[in-house]
Every structure is written in C-alpha cells, then in structure tokens.
Design a protein around this motif. Structure first.
Motif, PDB file in Angstrom:
ATOM      1  N   VAL A   1       0.861  -1.207   0.012  1.00  0.00           N
ATOM      2  CA  VAL A   1      -0.008   0.067  -0.040  1.00  0.00           C
ATOM      3  C   VAL A   1       0.795   1.370   0.143  1.00  0.00           C
ATOM      4  CG1 VAL A   1      -1.949  -1.259   1.105  1.00  0.00           C
ATOM      5  CG2 VAL A   1      -0.221  -0.129   2.393  1.00  0.00           C
ATOM      6  N   ASP A   2       0.160   2.205  -0.509  1.00  0.00           N
ATOM      7  CA  ASP A   2       0.875   3.648  -0.480  1.00  0.00           C
ATOM      8  C   ASP A   2      -0.457   4.451  -0.456  1.00  0.00           C
ATOM      9  OD1 ASP A   2      -0.102   3.843  -3.036  1.00  0.00           O
ATOM     10  OD2 ASP A   2       1.675   4.002  -3.758  1.00  0.00           O
ATOM     11  N   ASN A   3      -0.141   5.909  -0.693  1.00  0.00           N
ATOM     12  CA  ASN A   3      -1.420   6.743  -0.458  1.00  0.00           C
ATOM     13  C   ASN A   3      -2.269   6.978  -1.564  1.00  0.00           C
ATOM     14  OD1 ASN A   3      -1.034   7.915   2.183  1.00  0.00           O
ATOM     15  ND2 ASN A   3       0.944   8.689   1.505  1.00  0.00           N
ATOM     16  N   HIS A   4      -1.697   6.076  -2.747  1.00  0.00           N
ATOM     17  CA  HIS A   4      -2.724   6.014  -3.900  1.00  0.00           C
ATOM     18  C   HIS A   4      -4.057   5.301  -3.906  1.00  0.00           C
ATOM     19  CE1 HIS A   4      -3.550   5.639  -8.245  1.00  0.00           C
ATOM     20  NE2 HIS A   4      -2.926   6.514  -8.481  1.00  0.00           N
ATOM     21  N   ASP A   5      -4.945   5.984  -4.663  1.00  0.00           N
ATOM     22  CA  ASP A   5      -6.369   5.211  -4.403  1.00  0.00           C
ATOM     23  C   ASP A   5      -6.387   3.939  -4.853  1.00  0.00           C
ATOM     24  OD1 ASP A   5      -7.400   7.821  -3.959  1.00  0.00           O
ATOM     25  OD2 ASP A   5      -8.116   8.217  -5.749  1.00  0.00           O
ATOM     26  N   LEU A   6      -5.592   3.421  -5.734  1.00  0.00           N
ATOM     27  CA  LEU A   6      -5.455   2.229  -6.017  1.00  0.00           C
ATOM     28  C   LEU A   6      -5.082   1.236  -4.943  1.00  0.00           C
ATOM     29  CD1 LEU A   6      -4.214   1.867  -9.700  1.00  0.00           C
ATOM     30  CD2 LEU A   6      -6.468   0.947  -8.861  1.00  0.00           C
ATOM     31  N   SER A   7      -4.311   1.682  -3.943  1.00  0.00           N
ATOM     32  CA  SER A   7      -4.006   0.799  -2.774  1.00  0.00           C
ATOM     33  C   SER A   7      -4.963   0.211  -2.004  1.00  0.00           C
ATOM     34  CB  SER A   7      -2.943   1.712  -1.874  1.00  0.00           C
ATOM     35  OG  SER A   7      -1.717   1.804  -2.651  1.00  0.00           O
TER      36      SER A   7
ATOM     37  N   VAL B   1      -0.890  -8.566  -3.320  1.00  0.00           N
ATOM     38  CA  VAL B   1      -1.842  -8.032  -4.119  1.00  0.00           C
ATOM     39  C   VAL B   1      -1.189  -6.511  -4.115  1.00  0.00           C
ATOM     40  CG1 VAL B   1      -4.167  -6.968  -4.214  1.00  0.00           C
ATOM     41  CG2 VAL B   1      -3.790  -9.021  -3.078  1.00  0.00           C
ATOM     42  N   ILE B   2      -1.347  -5.871  -5.374  1.00  0.00           N
ATOM     43  CA  ILE B   2      -0.627  -4.618  -5.697  1.00  0.00           C
ATOM     44  C   ILE B   2      -1.762  -3.905  -6.514  1.00  0.00           C
ATOM     45  CG2 ILE B   2       1.821  -5.145  -4.979  1.00  0.00           C
ATOM     46  CD1 ILE B   2       2.246  -4.944  -8.135  1.00  0.00           C
ATOM     47  N   GLY B   3      -1.668  -2.574  -6.458  1.00  0.00           N
ATOM     48  CA  GLY B   3      -2.283  -1.522  -7.461  1.00  0.00           C
ATOM     49  C   GLY B   3      -1.304  -1.273  -8.452  1.00  0.00           C
ATOM     50  N   ALA B   4      -1.715  -1.470  -9.788  1.00  0.00           N
ATOM     51  CA  ALA B   4      -0.966  -0.987 -10.883  1.00  0.00           C
ATOM     52  C   ALA B   4      -1.178   0.468 -11.130  1.00  0.00           C
ATOM     53  CB  ALA B   4      -1.450  -1.693 -11.960  1.00  0.00           C
ATOM     54  N   HIS B   5      -0.174   1.205 -10.660  1.00  0.00           N
ATOM     55  CA  HIS B   5      -0.266   2.875 -11.104  1.00  0.00           C
ATOM     56  C   HIS B   5       0.252   3.098 -12.490  1.00  0.00           C
ATOM     57  CE1 HIS B   5      -0.062   4.078  -6.657  1.00  0.00           C
ATOM     58  NE2 HIS B   5       0.517   2.787  -6.777  1.00  0.00           N
ATOM     59  N   ARG B   6      -0.627   4.041 -12.784  1.00  0.00           N
ATOM     60  CA  ARG B   6      -0.245   4.642 -14.239  1.00  0.00           C
ATOM     61  C   ARG B   6       0.795   5.589 -14.087  1.00  0.00           C
ATOM     62  NH1 ARG B   6      -3.000   2.296 -18.890  1.00  0.00           N
ATOM     63  NH2 ARG B   6      -4.632   1.403 -18.103  1.00  0.00           N
ATOM     64  N   ASN B   7       2.156   5.258 -14.439  1.00  0.00           N
ATOM     65  CA  ASN B   7       3.110   6.303 -14.295  1.00  0.00           C
ATOM     66  C   ASN B   7       3.459   7.047 -15.959  1.00  0.00           C
ATOM     67  OD1 ASN B   7       3.806   5.328 -11.893  1.00  0.00           O
ATOM     68  ND2 ASN B   7       5.071   3.816 -12.586  1.00  0.00           N
ATOM     69  N   HIS B   8       4.236   8.011 -15.802  1.00  0.00           N
ATOM     70  CA  HIS B   8       4.641   8.582 -17.062  1.00  0.00           C
ATOM     71  C   HIS B   8       5.245   7.638 -18.205  1.00  0.00           C
ATOM     72  CE1 HIS B   8       6.826  11.389 -19.522  1.00  0.00           C
ATOM     73  NE2 HIS B   8       5.813  12.412 -19.353  1.00  0.00           N
ATOM     74  N   ARG B   9       4.612   7.483 -19.197  1.00  0.00           N
ATOM     75  CA  ARG B   9       5.027   6.485 -20.282  1.00  0.00           C
ATOM     76  C   ARG B   9       6.550   6.673 -20.600  1.00  0.00           C
ATOM     77  NH1 ARG B   9       0.170   4.537 -23.134  1.00  0.00           N
ATOM     78  NH2 ARG B   9      -1.444   5.822 -22.346  1.00  0.00           N
ATOM     79  N   PHE B  10       7.036   7.699 -20.386  1.00  0.00           N
ATOM     80  CA  PHE B  10       8.670   7.922 -20.789  1.00  0.00           C
ATOM     81  C   PHE B  10       9.431   7.122 -19.828  1.00  0.00           C
ATOM     82  CE2 PHE B  10      12.603  10.090 -20.628  1.00  0.00           C
ATOM     83  CZ  PHE B  10      13.099   9.675 -21.894  1.00  0.00           C
ATOM     84  N   ALA B  11       9.167   7.425 -18.676  1.00  0.00           N
ATOM     85  CA  ALA B  11       9.814   6.610 -17.472  1.00  0.00           C
ATOM     86  C   ALA B  11       9.491   5.031 -17.565  1.00  0.00           C
ATOM     87  CB  ALA B  11       9.236   7.407 -16.226  1.00  0.00           C
ATOM     88  N   GLN B  12       8.294   4.610 -17.926  1.00  0.00           N
ATOM     89  CA  GLN B  12       7.974   3.366 -17.925  1.00  0.00           C
ATOM     90  C   GLN B  12       8.968   2.721 -18.914  1.00  0.00           C
ATOM     91  OE1 GLN B  12       3.745   3.041 -18.807  1.00  0.00           O
ATOM     92  NE2 GLN B  12       3.408   2.874 -16.666  1.00  0.00           N
ATOM     93  N   LYS B  13       9.038   3.425 -20.114  1.00  0.00           N
ATOM     94  CA  LYS B  13       9.845   2.749 -21.134  1.00  0.00           C
ATOM     95  C   LYS B  13      11.469   2.614 -20.788  1.00  0.00           C
ATOM     96  CE  LYS B  13       7.296   4.301 -25.228  1.00  0.00           C
ATOM     97  NZ  LYS B  13       6.935   5.073 -26.243  1.00  0.00           N
ATOM     98  N   ILE B  14      11.826   3.479 -19.909  1.00  0.00           N
ATOM     99  CA  ILE B  14      13.218   3.394 -19.569  1.00  0.00           C
ATOM    100  C   ILE B  14      13.436   2.752 -18.253  1.00  0.00           C
ATOM    101  CG2 ILE B  14      15.132   4.745 -18.279  1.00  0.00           C
ATOM    102  CD1 ILE B  14      14.024   7.198 -20.107  1.00  0.00           C
TER     103      ILE B  14
END
Length: 144
Positions: free
Chosen positions: A11-17, A109-122
């Motif tokens: 968990v973290d502070n994100h709604d998906l958590s 169990v984890i929530g899949a956050h949507r990160n910045h696409r450029f950072a995901q690629k790297i």
C-alpha cells in the motif's frame, strides 16, 4: 492447488492501494486467510534536512507515524479484519519481496499505477519490478 493462508497487500497513498486492500481483504475473508499490509517508505522521505534542523531520525519517526496512519485509514474500509503491519524504508520491490518471504505471503496484491510513459519505457513499471522480485503469485489491481 494454491493454498492461501496469508495475503499481503502493498500500500501507499494512491487510491489504487485502497482498492487493492479491499480486494485482498475480500479474498482473505472468502478463503479464511490472514491479511497483511506493507508500506515501504522511500529513502528520499527520511533523509532529513540539517539546514532546517530536521535530522534523519526525526524524519524516519514522522514517516513511520504516517505509515501507521495510512494503515489505520485503509483498515477503516476493511470489514472487521485486523491485518498485520509491515513498514520498511528503502527500495520498494526489495523490501516487499523480503516481507513476502519472511512473513511468508502466499499471494501479493498490488495496485497498478499509471506512471509517466517515458519513465516506464526507460525504467519499467513498479509492477514489472515486483514481478521479478517476489516468489509468489501476484494479484494486480488495475486502474483505468
């Protein structure tokens, strides 16, 4: 056959958590498993700032207090469960993997956050890092 005795939710502070915690709790109730919550505090949040008089020990204490408050907030939405709590400081995949092994968890169990696409690629996604770090099945709760 997969036996689920202990289910760990990162968990973290994100709604998906919060959604991941509810999904983990629902499953724990269905299979009569114990629930655990793990929160990893990134190093950057506990470095302190000597210029302002805030020492690392103070930042660490404050971060742990925030983690406990997060657990309490999440538990308010869970139906009568008393999860185990795990707090670590550092690199999340490494510490979550350690809790998975040491507790031990049968499912993460984890929530899949949507990160910045450029950072995901790297760097890849958090979920990808976790998949390579843990040695148990993972339930991925995805947002839109």
């Amino acid at each position: 056959m997969l036996s689920l005795r202990q289910i760990l939710v990162a968990v973290d502070n994100h709604d998906l958590s919060f959604e991941a915690a509810r999904a983990g709790a629902d499953l724990a109730i269905q299979v009569d498993a114990q629930l655990g919550l793990v929160h990893v505090i990134p190093f950057g949040q506990v470095e302190g700032n000597p210029d302002t008089g805030i020492m690392p020990e103070v930042e660490t204490s404050l971060a742990r207090t925030r983690s406990q408050a997060l657990f309490k907030q999440i538990e308010q939405g869970l139906p009568g469960l008393k999860p185990a709590h795990f707090i670590a400081i550092g690199h999340a995949p490494e510490h979550i993997s350690r809790v998975v092994d040491d507790w031990p968890a049968d499912l993460l169990v984890i929530g899949a956050h949507r990160n910045h696409r450029f950072a995901q690629k790297i760097m890849g996604t958090f979920a990808e890092h976790i998949m390579h770090a843990v040695h148990c099945p993972i339930l991925l709760i995805s947002g839109e």
